[in-house]
Motif scaffolding. Structure first.
Motif, mmCIF file in Angstrom:
data_model
loop_
_atom_site.group_PDB
_atom_site.id
_atom_site.type_symbol
_atom_site.label_atom_id
_atom_site.label_comp_id
_atom_site.label_asym_id
_atom_site.label_seq_id
_atom_site.Cartn_x
_atom_site.Cartn_y
_atom_site.Cartn_z
ATOM 1 N N GLY A 278 0.818 -1.206 0.000
ATOM 2 C CA GLY A 278 0.000 0.000 0.000
ATOM 3 C C GLY A 278 0.853 1.257 0.000
ATOM 4 N N VAL B 65 -1.954 0.608 -3.316
ATOM 5 C CA VAL B 65 -3.240 1.294 -3.181
ATOM 6 C C VAL B 65 -3.105 2.588 -2.362
ATOM 7 C CG1 VAL B 65 -3.951 -0.090 -1.153
ATOM 8 C CG2 VAL B 65 -5.685 0.981 -2.595
ATOM 9 N N ALA C 298 -5.741 5.374 -0.689
ATOM 10 C CA ALA C 298 -7.163 5.575 -0.385
ATOM 11 C C ALA C 298 -7.321 6.685 0.643
ATOM 12 C CB ALA C 298 -7.768 4.280 0.161
ATOM 13 N N THR D 52 -3.467 1.143 -7.273
ATOM 14 C CA THR D 52 -4.864 1.539 -7.477
ATOM 15 C C THR D 52 -5.168 2.745 -6.598
ATOM 16 O OG1 THR D 52 -5.587 -0.054 -5.799
ATOM 17 C CG2 THR D 52 -5.709 -0.778 -8.112
ATOM 18 N N THR E 263 -8.455 5.051 -4.767
ATOM 19 C CA THR E 263 -9.877 5.224 -4.444
ATOM 20 C C THR E 263 -10.010 6.293 -3.383
ATOM 21 O OG1 THR E 263 -11.876 4.193 -3.541
ATOM 22 C CG2 THR E 263 -9.801 3.231 -2.837
ATOM 23 N N ARG F 132 -12.774 2.459 -7.422
ATOM 24 C CA ARG F 132 -11.328 2.154 -7.318
ATOM 25 C C ARG F 132 -10.777 2.059 -8.728
ATOM 26 N NH1 ARG F 132 -9.025 -2.687 -3.411
ATOM 27 N NH2 ARG F 132 -6.798 -2.352 -3.772
#
Ligand code: T3D
Length: 258
Positions: free
Chosen positions: A58, A110, A112, A132, A134, A170
Motif C-alpha cells: 500500500g 493502493v 485511499a 490503485t 480510491t 477504485r
C-alpha cells in the motif's frame, strides 16, 4: 523519530516511507505526527527533493479507521474530526505545498482516503502499474478531506473528480494517468529506479528556479489553500456526525464494506 516512518537520504533526495504495511500504511496519530515532523525538518535540510512512499503493498489506506472508530462511537468520546484534521493532515498538506523544493509521491500500491489526498497534494505522482486509487470517503459517509476536494477536481476536472469522490470507484494507475491524476506510470519492478531518475533530474536543476516556480504555481492556482482546508474541515465535521458515517466505519471494520 518513529518506527512507522523510515527516513533515508542520499544524492540530495530525502525518502520518507510509511511503515505500517500490515495496515496498508493507514495513518494513526503516531504516523501522522511523524510525517509532519519529518516534513518540517525537511524545510531546513540539505535535501533538494522529497519522496513520499509506502512499504509493502500500500501507499496508504488513509485514516486508520480502527483508531478512529472508538472515538466516534456513541459514548466513546468527544473527538472532533475538524480538530483532528487541523492538527494533522491539514498541516501536512500545507507543509507539502510550502516546502521550497519538489515533493514526489511514489505510489507503490493502493492509495485511499487521506492517503490519496496527500499524494494529490504533492508536486508529482509516479505510480506503479499495479497501484490503485480510491477516494473511499463517501463509502463511510465522509467528504474528501486533506485538500482532496480541491486537488482532485484541479487534476481530474470537475465532472470526473466529483464522480470519483461520490462513487469511491477504485481505479487503476493507467486510468489515473488518463485522468491526469498521476504524472507517469511505470512497471512496479522499476518504480524505485524510475523515481530516483526523475528525482535526480530535479536535483540537477537550479534550486531557486524550482523553489520560485513552485511558489508561483501555488500563488496562481491555490492561493487560498489554508482557508479552504479550514472550510473543508468544517464540512467534514458535519459529515462525521451522521449515522451513515458511524455505520460505514462499522461496516468496514466488520468487513461488511462493499
Ligand atoms: O478525523 C479525521 O481526521 C477524519 C479523516 C479521515 C480521512 C480518511 O482517510 S477517511 C478514509 C479512510 N480510508 C478508507 O476508508 C479506506 C479503507 N480501506 C479500504 O477500503 C481497503 O482496505 C482498500 C481499498 C484500501 C484496500 O483493499 P484490499 O482488499 O486491498 O485490502 P484489505 O484487506 O481491505 O486491507 C488489508 C488490511 O489493512 C486489513 O487488515 P487485516 O484485516 O488484514 O488485519 C484492513 O483492515 C487494513 N486496513 C485497510 N485500510 C485500513 C485498514 N485498517 C485501518 N484503517 C484503514 N483505513
Amino acid at each position: 523519530m518513529s518506527d512507522l516512518l523510515n527516513q533515508t537520504e542520499s544524492g540530495g533526495v530525502m525518502r520518507l516511507a510509511f511503515d505500517r504495511p500490515e495496515k496498508l500504511n493507514a495513518f494513526n496519530d503516531e504516523m501522522t505526527q511523524a510525517l509532519l515532523a519529518a516534513l518540517e525538518a525537511a524545510a531546513t535540510s540539505q535535501a533538494r527533493v522529497i519522496v513520499l512512499t509506502g512499504n509493502g503493498r500500500g501507499f496508504s489506506a488513509g485514516q486508520d479507521l480502527a483508531e478512529f472508530a472508538p472515538a466516534r462511537a456513541p459514548g466513546g468520546g468527544t473527538r472532533s474530526v475538524a480538530a483532528h484534521l487541523r492538527a494533522g493532515y491539514n498541516r501536512i498538506v500545507l507543509r507539502i505545498r510550502e516546502l521550497d523544493r519538489p515533493v514526489i509521491a511514489q505510489m507503490n500500491g493502493v492509495a485511499a482516503g487521506v492517503g490519496l489526498a496527500l499524494a494529490l497534494a504533492c508536486d508529482f505522482r509516479i505510480a506503479a502499474d499495479d497501484a490503485t486509487l480510491t477516494l473511499g470517503f463517501s463509502k463511510i459517509g465522509l467528504i474528501p478531506d486533506g485538500g482532496a476536494s480541491l486537488f482532485l477536481p484541479l487534476l481530474a476536472g470537475f465532472g470526473r473528480g466529483l464522480e470519483l469522490a461520490m462513487t469511491s470507484e477504485r481505479i487503476s494507475a493507467a486510468e489515473a494517468y488518463r485522468l491526469g491524476l498521476v504524472n507517469r506510470v511505470v512497471a512496479a519492478a522499476d518504480l524505485g529506479r524510475e523515481t530516483d531518475a526523475f528525482a535526480a533530474r530535479l536535483v540537477a536543476m537550479p534550486r531557486s528556479a524550482l523553489a520560485l516556480t513552485k511558489r508561483a504555481f501555488n500563488a496562481a492556482i491555490v492561493p487560498q489553500l489554508a482557508a479552504w482546508l479550514d472550510a473543508e474541515a468544517d464540512l467534514q465535521e458535519l459529515a462525521s456526525h451522521s449515522e451513515e458515517h458511524r455505520d460505514g466505519v462499522r461496516a468496514f471494520l466488520e468487513k461488511r464494506a462493499g
